[in-house]
Design an enzyme around this catalytic site. Structure first.
Site, short mmCIF file in Angstrom:
data_model
loop_
_atom_site.label_atom_id
_atom_site.label_comp_id
_atom_site.label_asym_id
_atom_site.label_seq_id
_atom_site.Cartn_x
_atom_site.Cartn_y
_atom_site.Cartn_z
NE ARG A 1 -9.30 12.73 -3.60
CZ ARG A 1 -8.24 11.86 -2.48
NH1 ARG A 1 -7.25 12.26 -2.45
NH2 ARG A 1 -8.86 10.89 -1.76
CD GLU B 1 -9.88 4.62 -0.45
OE1 GLU B 1 -8.74 5.12 -0.11
OE2 GLU B 1 -10.88 3.47 0.18
CG ASP B 2 -7.62 6.89 -3.93
OD1 ASP B 2 -7.98 7.82 -2.48
OD2 ASP B 2 -6.69 6.31 -4.21
CE1 TYR C 1 -3.59 1.64 -0.46
CE2 TYR C 1 -3.58 2.80 1.11
CZ TYR C 1 -4.49 2.57 0.41
OH TYR C 1 -5.66 3.14 0.55
CG ASP D 1 -10.21 4.29 4.17
OD1 ASP D 1 -10.67 4.08 5.29
OD2 ASP D 1 -8.99 3.78 3.50
CG ASP D 2 -10.37 9.03 0.25
OD1 ASP D 2 -9.28 8.43 0.07
OD2 ASP D 2 -11.10 8.03 -1.53
CG ASN E 1 -0.25 8.86 2.10
OD1 ASN E 1 0.74 9.07 2.92
ND2 ASN E 1 -1.77 8.24 2.83
CE LYS F 1 -7.69 2.66 1.58
NZ LYS F 1 -7.53 3.23 2.53
#
Length: 596
Positions: A197, A287-288, A144, A310-311, A452, A215
């Site tokens: 993203r 996610e993203d 990850y 999660d973000d 990150n 993930k």
């Protein structure tokens, strides 16, 4: 977060699903059905390596779910037609792991280590997870962040075989059929991205698949969700990344991103097909996704599906846990502190809202009052009321009365925060001047550089400790090595979502939860903060060591499940007496099984 999402939901709340008309009938099975008997059997009992038929011979060696390589016993080699297909040596799983770790450590380029781990996952699933669990601190940055970011950037070049489902605009009207192409039927967790993203790297289109794959590897290794119950998905609606569109090795649609109705229609078809194919209790983790879509999707489906971003939510829970744990080092209670954020996107506003919720819970004050202790800086400066008309909806709750402030350093000097949090996705923004200003205002400043991968971190651990003269408590999104300063070694914490989402997901699955509620996020944060040991505090760390992550995940899962039962959102009845032990019993273990 319910408060900020309610306007987008026309006033609906997650708990509104509990009306008499919509309450689902309780089921005994919950969400932890052991389809293959792989967890019901003890390690000594025999299991059958089923695929569509009993796997044997060459096909068994090519099936990652059951392949054991040189660990097949003499008896198994006879029973499953493996004679001559393997060298004569019989190895143990432990020795196999030792050999592989030796080989992986020979690579000097991190991406080579990533590729080696992905190759292992594709040929021997149990050994992959055994390796990851036993060497979690060493291998987590490989599978990850930060290495997965580089892997996504080069995904087209390193792509070998599909590891999840690719759903593009070409599949519009056929998404249910596409889901049925996946070989596993009992899916419990889906991680889905549209690649717009990816970490702090921007639009990587179809190559964002590395994120769902990574993930879900952590869902299994850290949270114990069975690999067969996990499904990575990439929604490909094109990309606005010109470099990718001109790359001959790019694996996605070669067109500009679809937006508006075309985009949301495809997502709606996907969400409807997921519920139709897998049921009410499948967890869909967004996610993203870019800010403008992330909040809309969470608001739209939060009251009709079991969804988690999660973000927004995972990052918020892990940061709140770190802040709560840090109170033992910096002093005071949560309501005593003032917070300043650099970054007002998904992560920043999500963290801010959860902190405000916890302050509100502790003080019994309205959340509108709690928000006044939290200030956000975006690309245009401090978010203040005079900018309200031009702000996106998710920023408006943070537009407080104050004169305009143009830069972060000015904001630090004027607001005088005790906690500085970076979620901007822009590296090197916590400059020496900013850190020195934080140190001038506070005896022990708390500085969190969360962006990150490592290249996008607002500052490094060495910079934070050096510029604060060793006084700061520091944590970051990606890991940093210990820092030597004035003869003392400083250890920074890693505010990694991997602390939260695996245990959080396990808690939802094992309780048979049908919706995610903010109180579950607070329960997860509380559980994580309680796992920080005195030994960690002595090192200045506000997170527990990753070596204890399975135990941490079990405690988080138990806390989340308890809250689900309390809110009436759990369907796995009756409630287990000891939720921690039940969580541990639900966890997948990657030890080899003996075959008939």
């Amino acid at each position: 977060m319910e408060n900020t999402l309610k306007p987008l939901r026309d006033g609906e709340c997650v708990l509104d699903v509990l009306s008499p008309r919509s309450t689902p009938r309780p089921t005994v099975a919950g969400g932890v059905e052991d389809v293959y008997g792989e967890d019901r059997a003890t390690e000594d009992q025999l299991v059958t390596p089923w695929t569509f038929s009993v796997a044997s011979g060459y096909s068994l060696l090519r099936d990652p779910q059951y392949n054991k390589g040189l660990a097949f016993t003499e008896k198994e080699r006879d029973a499953h037609y493996l004679r001559g297909l393997l060298p004569p040596t019989v190895s143990s799983q432990q020795l196999q792991g030792k050999k592989l770790m030796h080989n992986i450590r020979q690579y000097e380029v991190p991406l080579q280590k990533y590729t080696a781990m992905m190759d292992l996952q594709e040929r021997n699933e149990r050994l992959f997870y055994k390796l990851l669990i036993d060497n979690v601190e060493e291998l987590l940055p490989i599978v990850y962040t930060p290495v997965v970011g580089e892997a996504c950037q080069k995904y087209g070049s390193i792509f070998k075989r599909p590891q999840g489902l690719y759903i593009s605009l070409k599949e519009k009207g056929k998404i249910l059929e596409v889901l049925k192409n996946w070989p596993e039927r009992s899916i419990q967790v889906i991680v889905v991205t549209d690649g717009e993203r990816i970490l702090g790297l921007g639009d990587l289109g179809c190559q964002g698949m590395g994120i769902p794959v990574g993930k879900l590897a952590l869902y299994t290794a850290l949270g114990g969700v069975r690999p067969s119950a996990c499904l990575p998905v990439t929604i490909d609606v094109g990309t606005n990344n010109e470099k990718l569109l001109n790359d001959e090795f790019y694996i996605g649609l070669r067109q500009k991103r679809a937006t508006g109705k075309e985009y949301y229609d495809l997502l709606h078809e996907f969400m409807s097909a997921v519920k139709q194919n897998y049921g009410e209790k499948v967890l869909v983790q967004f996610e993203d996704f870019a800010n403008h879509n992330a909040f809309e999707l969470l608001a739209k489906y939060g009251t009709t599906h079991l969804v988690f971003n999660d973000d927004i939510q995972g990052t918020a829970a892990v940061v709140l846990a770190g802040v709560v744990a840090a109170l033992k080092l910096i002093g005071g209670t949560l309501p005593d502190h003032k917070f300043l954020f650099l970054g007002a996107g998904e992560a920043g506003t999500g963290i801010a809202e959860l902190i405000a919720l916890e302050i509100s819970k502790q003080t019994k004050a309205p959340i509108e009052e709690s928000r006044k202790q939290i200030w956000l800086v975006d690309s245009k400066g401090l978010i203040v009321s005079s900018r309200a008309n031009s702000l996106q909806h998710f920023k408006k709750p943070w537009a407080h009365e104050h004169e305009p402030v143009g830069t972060l350093i000015e904001a630090v000097k004027v607001i005088k925060p005790t906690v500085l949090i970076g979620s901007s996705g822009v590296g090197k923004t916590f400059t020496k001047e900013v850190v020195e200003a934080m140190t001038a205002n506070n005896k022990i400043p708390l500085i969190l550089a969360l962006s990150n991968p490592t290249s996008q971190s607002e500052c490094t651990a060495e910079e934070a400790y050096t510029w604060s003269e060793g006084r700061a408590i520091f944590a970051s999104g990606s890991p940093f090595d210990p820092v030597e300063y004035n003869g003392k070694t400083y250890y920074s914490g890693q505010s990694n979502n991997a602390y939260i989402f695996p245990g959080f997901g396990l808690g939802l699955v094992m309780s048979g939860a049908i919706r995610v509620h903010d109180d579950m996020l607070l329960a997860a944060s509380e559980a994580l903060a309680n796992q920080v040991t005195e030994e960690s505090y002595k090192k200045g760390m506000t997170y527990p060591p990753f070596t204890d992550i399975r135990k941490i995940s079990a405690n988080i899962a138990a806390n989340v499940a308890a809250k689900a039962y309390e809110l009436g959102l759990a369907t796995h009845l009756p409630r287990p007496e000891n939720l921690v032990k039940y969580a541990e019993s639900c966890m997948y273990t990657p030890l080899y099984r003996n075959y008939r």
